[in-house]
Scaffold this motif. Structure first.
Motif, short mmCIF file in Angstrom:
data_model
loop_
_atom_site.label_atom_id
_atom_site.label_comp_id
_atom_site.label_asym_id
_atom_site.label_seq_id
_atom_site.Cartn_x
_atom_site.Cartn_y
_atom_site.Cartn_z
N ASN A 174 6.28 5.91 63.32
CA ASN A 174 7.00 4.86 63.76
C ASN A 174 8.35 4.98 62.65
OD1 ASN A 174 5.21 4.43 65.51
ND2 ASN A 174 4.69 2.63 64.82
N MET A 175 9.36 5.80 63.15
CA MET A 175 10.64 5.51 61.90
C MET A 175 11.69 5.61 62.84
SD MET A 175 11.35 6.02 58.72
CE MET A 175 9.66 6.12 57.90
N PRO A 176 12.58 5.17 62.50
CA PRO A 176 13.90 5.07 62.80
C PRO A 176 14.02 6.64 62.63
CG PRO A 176 14.01 2.94 61.79
CD PRO A 176 12.23 3.98 61.31
N ALA A 177 15.00 7.32 63.83
CA ALA A 177 15.50 8.67 63.80
C ALA A 177 16.02 8.71 62.20
CB ALA A 177 16.30 8.70 64.71
N PRO A 178 17.14 8.26 61.80
CA PRO A 178 18.15 8.16 60.91
C PRO A 178 17.27 8.33 59.74
CG PRO A 178 19.58 6.71 61.88
CD PRO A 178 18.07 6.59 62.31
N TYR A 179 16.76 7.60 59.29
CA TYR A 179 15.38 7.55 58.02
C TYR A 179 14.55 8.66 58.25
CZ TYR A 179 16.77 2.39 57.42
OH TYR A 179 16.99 1.89 57.42
N ALA A 180 14.01 9.12 59.29
CA ALA A 180 13.64 10.89 59.69
C ALA A 180 14.83 11.95 58.87
CB ALA A 180 12.54 10.84 61.44
N ASP A 181 15.50 11.90 59.80
CA ASP A 181 16.09 12.46 59.52
C ASP A 181 16.27 13.12 57.66
OD1 ASP A 181 16.81 13.29 62.10
OD2 ASP A 181 18.71 12.27 62.13
#
Length: 152
Positions: free
Chosen positions: A61-68
């Motif tokens: 569970n992680m927002p896309a910008p943080y995953a990027d």
């Protein structure tokens, strides 16, 4: 975490609810990625699991910008054959859909998977779906349990 709110809109929502200045909230949101890093002990454990010949997949569970940011700055994320980030997929743990997505992407049955997570609700969800699951407290505890279960 579901990827439905862009950082600017999130900052606006938080500013409205809290009364803090929008610019300060936006700066805080933008600063988060630089402070994200994998735990060294966990990375070492993942490397041992990988060296033992197990396939690796990530369900977070992680927002896309943080995953990027994590994928761009930490090579260990490349070790995962599949990466199911909630912010990219629009689904999250403990919802069945994200588990089903990862299972299909890997082409496995749930009984072939071992799920590690630090949240008891996610562990319960995985077990209800037929996955083996271990509650992560720290890398040493998980490594001991993996040894007992025959995974290491």
């Amino acid at each position: 975490d579901l990827g439905r709110v862009e950082p600017g809109a999130l900052a606006e929502r938080i500013a409205r609810r809290t009364g803090y200045p929008h610019a300060a909230i936006a700066a805080l949101i933008a600063a988060v990625p630089a402070h994200l890093s994998p735990m060294a002990e966990s990375v070492a454990l993942i490397e041992r699991v990988r060296a033992a010949g197990h396939r690796l997949a990530l369900l977070s569970n992680m927002p896309a910008p943080y995953a990027d940011h994590l994928e761009a700055t930490h090579e260990c994320f490349g070790w995962f054959e599949q990466r199911a980030w909630s912010g990219r997929l629009g689904m999250m743990k403990p919802q069945r859909e994200i588990f089903d997505h990862l299972q299909a992407a890997l082409g496995i049955e749930p009984s072939q998977a071992l799920f590690l997570d630090d949240h008891p609700g996610n562990i319960d969800a995985a077990r209800r779906l037929g996955w083996h699951a271990v509650h992560f407290r720290d890398a040493a505890q998980v490594e001991a349990e993996l040894g007992t279960l025959g995974w290491l």
